[in-house]
Design an enzyme around this catalytic site. Structure first.
Site: not given
Length: 323
Positions: A171, A274, A304
């Site tokens: 991320s 996501d 995600h």
């Protein structure tokens, strides 16, 4: 009228529900649905005391775990058990996720210990400074210093082979890994990396659900965990000045071709549910066009944060470091 105790702040959106993996749905309803999402609350650093992602595994036993001081943060180093190879351990620098706002040096200990033990490598993970107290470029500066420290001090201090380095992150950490891999190539004496692993990376901090560049931003606007509201909350803390969002060391998708071409071999993981899915895939296509070897995996029916839930899902992250 729905009784107050029955309200679930993170109930799964009806349009998202049939597209999600059923095992994840069961986990979400049991452990996540009742949690108040942090972006709906007034900012308080105490928010960081909760789990960055619920569902992580137990920390595995490795040879040693030690913290070292850098200029503005600490770095935690996981060393395998046993005798290192004749030239030293391969090393992997890992950047944690959390939207440059959440997470800490301990939040992904389980993942780091698994990587250390499974890949037989030293893993170094920095406690880089966080927004909103320390907005961009503080996280970039600390992340870059970590790689330089491992490269320069690793052989004598950590028993590392500096010719066998890899980098990765999830991320916001994937964003940092992409950026640092190019910064390493820009040095007068470049740091050669064997591999960059970008897991659900943020590659474009100008993305919105109202533009057509990344359909996943609109398609998954109300997805679980990282919906558009939470992502923009992170972004506004980390890079409040809009003019800085197109800088390549903030949004690596804006890197010029000649710099992008210096990226190492790259593996990208994206999740079907996501909002960041398509910007990760587009970044991979940009890398391919400039000649960087790229492979990617799309995880169907997954949201995600799924690969950070290593206590709940199989160990699916590639851990090969050396070709």
């Amino acid at each position: 009228m729905t009784p107050p105790q029955a309200i679930k702040p993170q109930a799964i959106d009806p349009d998202i529900l049939p597209r999600l993996d059923l095992e994840y749905v069961a986990f979400h309803n049991k452990y996540v649905a009742h949690l108040v999402p942090p972006h709906s609350l007034p900012w308080n650093p105490a928010i960081r005391k909760g789990d960055t992602v619920p569902g992580s595994a137990e920390v595995l036993s490795v040879g040693s775990v030690q913290d070292y001081d850098l200029s503005h943060c600490k770095v935690r180093v996981f060393t395998p058990e046993g005798t290192p190879p004749p030239d030293g351990w391969p090393a992997y620098v890992w950047y944690h996720g959390g939207g440059w706002t959440l997470g800490n040096i301990s939040s992904e200990n389980a993942f780091c210990s698994r990587l250390c033990k499974g890949a037989r490598c030293v893993v170094a993970s920095p406690d880089y400074r966080l927004a909103p107290e320390h907005p961009y470029p503080a996280a970039v500066e600390d992340s870059f210093e970590t790689l330089q420290w491992v490269f320069e001090k690793g052989k004598s201090l950590l028993g590392v082979d500096p010719t066998r380095l890899a980098i990765g992150g999830s991320s916001a950490g994937g964003n940092l890994a992409a950026i640092i891999s190019m910064k390493a190539a820009e040095l007068e004496l470049p740091i050669s990396l064997k591999l960059a692993q970008l897991i659900v990376p943020v590659t474009d901090n100008t993305a919105l659900h109202t533009d057509d560049r990344y359909p996943s931003w609109k398609e998954n606007a109300n997805t679980v965990w990282l919906n558009t509201g939470r992502m923009l909350w992170f972004r506004n803390f980390y890079v409040p000045k809009e003019a800085e969002r197109t800088k390549w060391d903030n949004s690596p998708i804006f890197a010029p071709d000649e710099l992008l071409a210096k990226s190492p071999k790259t593996w990208i993981a994206v999740m079907e549910l996501d909002i960041l899915r398509d910007e990760g895939l587009v970044y991979g296509e940009r890398l391919k066009k400039v000649g960087v070897p790229v492979s990617h995996k799309l995880y169907a029916k997954a949201p995600h944060q799924i690969l950070a839930m290593d206590g709940m899902v199989p160990r699916t992250v590639i851990t090969r470091l050396i070709s």
